[in-house]
Write an enzyme that holds these catalytic residues in place. Structure first.
Site: not given
Ligand SMILES: [Zn+2]
Length: 181
Positions: A46, A51, A95-96, A137-138, A141
């Protein structure tokens, strides 16, 4: 074409709240495509627009994809909202935007996601387990929240320390590289 760069903690832009998309433009479509490319390249399951430094309410999710079956089937959601949370589940998240770290996070076990696709058609999906975790999670963000904001203070501060050390080492390396000129 080069992939767009993913912002990484402690970049303050990750803490910014994203705004609602009133009208889907060509730029939003391009952004969704860029987000999918980054997600599949990493690979991640995701990604949220902030991000990539774009503060609009747009997420992409693909929890089915694996290196083996290579069948991308991304769900792209404009203005996602989570409703009817039920139960609790602990999932080991990464997480990236939070390099080299994983931790257990407590989330709702089931949620209903509502939003729109890029053509304005409504999306409604009842999700559970990993997919429900990923949606939460997304959407976090989009509100400037990282998963490390949802773990214990102690664990978070240990990570922040480690990350600062890592960044200090990287900048020392850069200086050393400069000396080779
Ligand atoms: Zn993330």
């Amino acid at each position: 074409m080069a992939l767009r760069e993913v912002l990484q903690f402690p970049d303050s832009r990750l803490k910014q709240k994203s705004r609602t998309i009133e009208h889907v433009s060509e730029e939003h479509r391009q952004l969704a495509q860029d987000m999918c490319e980054v997600m599949y390249d990493e690979p991640g399951i995701g990604l949220a627009a902030p991000q990539l430094g774009e503060h609009v309410r747009l997420i992409v999710v693909d929890t089915e994809w694996s290196e083996e079956d290579q069948e991308p089937n991304a769900l792209i959601v404009v203005n996602p909202e989570l409703q009817e949370p039920e139960g609790t589940i602990k999932w080991n998240e990464g997480c990236l935007s939070v390099p080299d770290f994983n931790a257990d996070v407590e989330r709702a076990e089931r949620v209903t996601l509502r939003g729109f696709d890029l053509d304005g058609n409504p999306i409604e999906e009842h999700a559970e387990g990993l997919r429900a975790v990923c949606f939460q999670h997304e959407v976090d963000h989009l509100d400037g929240i990282l998963f490390i904001d949802r773990i214990s203070r102690l664990k978070r501060s240990l990570y922040v320390k480690k990350r600062k050390k890592q960044l200090a080492l990287e900048s020392e390396d850069d200086e050393r590289d400069g000396a080779h000129l």
